[in-house]
Design a protein around this motif. Structure first.
Motif, PDB file in Angstrom:
ATOM      1  N   ARG A  70       1.010  -1.363   0.023  1.00  0.00           N
ATOM      2  CA  ARG A  70       0.699   0.016  -0.106  1.00  0.00           C
ATOM      3  C   ARG A  70       1.104   1.241   0.325  1.00  0.00           C
ATOM      4  O   ARG A  70       0.487   2.401  -0.837  1.00  0.00           O
ATOM      5  N   LYS A 106      -3.054   2.063 -13.410  1.00  0.00           N
ATOM      6  CA  LYS A 106      -4.291   1.217 -14.231  1.00  0.00           C
ATOM      7  C   LYS A 106      -3.669   0.319 -13.333  1.00  0.00           C
ATOM      8  O   LYS A 106      -4.099  -0.679 -12.632  1.00  0.00           O
ATOM      9  N   GLU A 153      -3.555   0.802  -9.588  1.00  0.00           N
ATOM     10  CA  GLU A 153      -4.849   0.835  -8.725  1.00  0.00           C
ATOM     11  C   GLU A 153      -5.234  -1.098  -9.013  1.00  0.00           C
ATOM     12  O   GLU A 153      -5.804  -0.794  -7.704  1.00  0.00           O
ATOM     13  N   ASP A 154      -4.680  -0.951  -9.724  1.00  0.00           N
ATOM     14  CA  ASP A 154      -5.194  -2.843  -9.824  1.00  0.00           C
ATOM     15  C   ASP A 154      -4.259  -3.413  -7.874  1.00  0.00           C
ATOM     16  O   ASP A 154      -5.309  -4.347  -7.597  1.00  0.00           O
ATOM     17  N   LEU A 165      -4.351  -1.547  -5.384  1.00  0.00           N
ATOM     18  CA  LEU A 165      -4.854  -1.151  -4.332  1.00  0.00           C
ATOM     19  C   LEU A 165      -6.552  -2.013  -4.174  1.00  0.00           C
ATOM     20  O   LEU A 165      -6.793  -2.128  -3.272  1.00  0.00           O
ATOM     21  N   LYS A 166      -6.995  -2.038  -5.516  1.00  0.00           N
ATOM     22  CA  LYS A 166      -8.358  -2.567  -5.368  1.00  0.00           C
ATOM     23  C   LYS A 166      -8.141  -3.803  -4.832  1.00  0.00           C
ATOM     24  O   LYS A 166      -8.948  -4.247  -3.946  1.00  0.00           O
ATOM     25  N   LYS A 167      -6.994  -4.866  -5.092  1.00  0.00           N
ATOM     26  CA  LYS A 167      -6.805  -6.160  -4.844  1.00  0.00           C
ATOM     27  C   LYS A 167      -6.519  -5.527  -3.147  1.00  0.00           C
ATOM     28  O   LYS A 167      -6.838  -6.768  -2.048  1.00  0.00           O
ATOM     29  N   ASN A 213      -7.559  -3.924  -0.793  1.00  0.00           N
ATOM     30  CA  ASN A 213      -8.780  -3.087  -0.297  1.00  0.00           C
ATOM     31  C   ASN A 213      -9.853  -4.696  -0.256  1.00  0.00           C
ATOM     32  O   ASN A 213     -10.646  -4.609   0.418  1.00  0.00           O
ATOM     33  N   GLY A 214     -10.098  -5.097  -1.468  1.00  0.00           N
ATOM     34  CA  GLY A 214     -10.753  -5.711  -1.418  1.00  0.00           C
ATOM     35  C   GLY A 214     -10.515  -7.802  -0.410  1.00  0.00           C
ATOM     36  O   GLY A 214     -11.194  -8.611   0.515  1.00  0.00           O
ATOM     37  N   SER A 215      -9.103  -7.548   0.375  1.00  0.00           N
ATOM     38  CA  SER A 215      -8.748  -8.365   1.230  1.00  0.00           C
ATOM     39  C   SER A 215      -9.042  -8.125   2.301  1.00  0.00           C
ATOM     40  O   SER A 215      -8.846  -8.800   3.326  1.00  0.00           O
TER      41      SER A 215
END
Length: 411
Positions: free
Chosen positions: A366, A398, A401-402, A404-406, A408-410
């Motif tokens: 992060r 891109k 951001e991918d 960070l999405k992973k 946040n999803g974890s």
């Protein structure tokens, strides 16, 4: 295709691209008229030179001619360099052109003549004494240029060497001068073989990872005689020294851009080159190599905080190759090394963020992902050392951001 030929062709194409992209955009300022000057040299001789003032403060460059030409072979390049903000002194060697003395006296008076030229240039109003370049053609000009750098190593920050060679003391200097970027240029059909082999050896002797080699590939010229000032001995092919400017007109702007980059934009530095740093890149792949190269980088940075040992793009490739093979542990260490070398690169931060994520180190992933986005948003530095196009910036964004999405999803 052999490795040297491949990279030589790449560098020639790169030089053409640099010239086409950069040469047209800069306006031509009104420059002072070139001034023919007389320099009082050792032994009571007068050396003739032409001074091309930039009309504003800036670095200086001394240009040395080949044995079958005079200082005027540099006139066009000197004017372009002056237009780019550099103050230029083109000089006739002792016994050549309009300079007094005999050619046979060169060895006796070379160092004194070089010092005379250097002191004249740095004494001119606005010339930055601590940032000087030297350019030379043929054995005469190349030897003068390297010897100038050897005698004034604290001030000479960049070299351009075309179609020449030098002697053992100068070669030993180049082997120690890891701080000195150089542009080396030669053509296969040079009329004075083995100039190509001499230039390749000169390039190999240079210890700088910030050197480049432009090699025009083609048929080899036959050996007829040594480089000489007698034009009846060897018919010119148009491929020796400054004669190359007519056959390869892009080369003038390539040389101008080199000196602008290494004397104006980043004095004493050029981007690290993959061919020049091949030994370091191969060491990274050897057992314990990442740690050794990391230690070496930290050591050279103590002397020069801007020093680079390798190109960012190549180390990125090496790390990604390990990642693709499932060896993220090694990839992570290599990405960390790349970021140490290029801390302001959004690309390097993004790659390290992804590697930390794969390794399960989410906080560090992060941290570096956010750093990458901050760098992209600030536009304070290029997205990477090798590309700053909007397309490249978009790809980096891109990927980050991918990550960070992973993350946040974890949660």
């Amino acid at each position: 295709m052999c490795l040297r030929t491949f990279f030589s062709v790449v560098l020639v194409l790169a030089s053409t691209a640099i010239a086409q992209n950069d040469s047209k955009s800069e306006s031509q300022p009104h420059l002072p008229a070139p001034e023919v000057v007389s320099l009082n040299a050792p032994g009571g001789m007068v050396l003739k030179a032409t001074y091309f003032a930039a009309g504003k403060p800036g670095p200086g460059v001394i240009l040395f001619h080949q044995s079958n030409r005079t200082r005027h072979s540099w006139d066009d390049v000197a004017m372009q360099l002056a237009s780019a903000g550099l103050n230029i002194l083109a000089i006739d060697d002792r016994g050549y052109g309009e300079s007094g003395g005999k050619k046979e006296q060169r060895a006796q008076y070379q160092d004194g003549d070089l010092d005379t030229a250097f002191e004249y240039l740095v004494s001119q109003p606005g010339v930055t004494r601590a940032v000087i370049g030297a350019g030379g053609a043929g054995w005469l000009g190349v030897d003068d240029s390297v010897e100038m750098a050897r005698r004034h190593s604290a001030e000479v920050k960049s070299l351009v060497l075309i179609s020449g060679e030098t002697l053992l003391p100068q070669l030993r200097f180049l082997r120690q001068a890891s701080h000195l970027p150089g542009l080396f240029i030669v053509s296969d059909d040079d009329e004075y073989p083995p100039t190509v082999e001499a230039m390749e050896w000169l390039y190999d002797c240079s210890a700088s990872p910030e050197k480049q080699f432009i090699h025009y590939i083609g048929p080899k010229a036959p050996w007829l005689w040594y480089e000489t000032s007698d034009p009846t001995k060897v018919p010119p092919t148009g491929s020796h020294g400054t004669d190359l400017f007519k056959r390869h007109p892009e080369l003038k702007e390539t040389m101008v851009r080199w000196f602008v980059d290494t004397l104006v934009k980043t004095p004493g530095h050029a981007p690290a080159d993959a061919v020049a740093s091949a030994a370091v890149l191969n060491e990274i792949e050897s057992p314990g190599g990442v740690a050794r190269v990391t230690e070496r980088l930290l050591e050279v940075r103590k002397r020069d905080p801007q020093a680079q040992l390798f190109p960012e793009a190549n180390v990125d490739i090496i790390a990604e190759d390990h990642q693709r093979e499932g060896d993220n542990r090694t990839a992570l260490q290599i990405f960390k090394l790349n970021l140490l070398a290029y801390p302001d690169s959004a690309d390097a931060n993004g790659n390290l963020a992804d590697s930390y994520l794969r390794d399960g180190q989410k906080d560090l992933a992060r941290k570096h992902a956010q750093k990458a986005l901050a760098l992209l948003d600030s536009h304070a530095a290029p997205a990477s050392s090798w590309s700053d196009t909007e397309q490249r910036r978009g790809e980096i964004r891109k990927a980050v951001e991918d990550v960070l999405k992973k993350l946040n999803g974890s949660r």
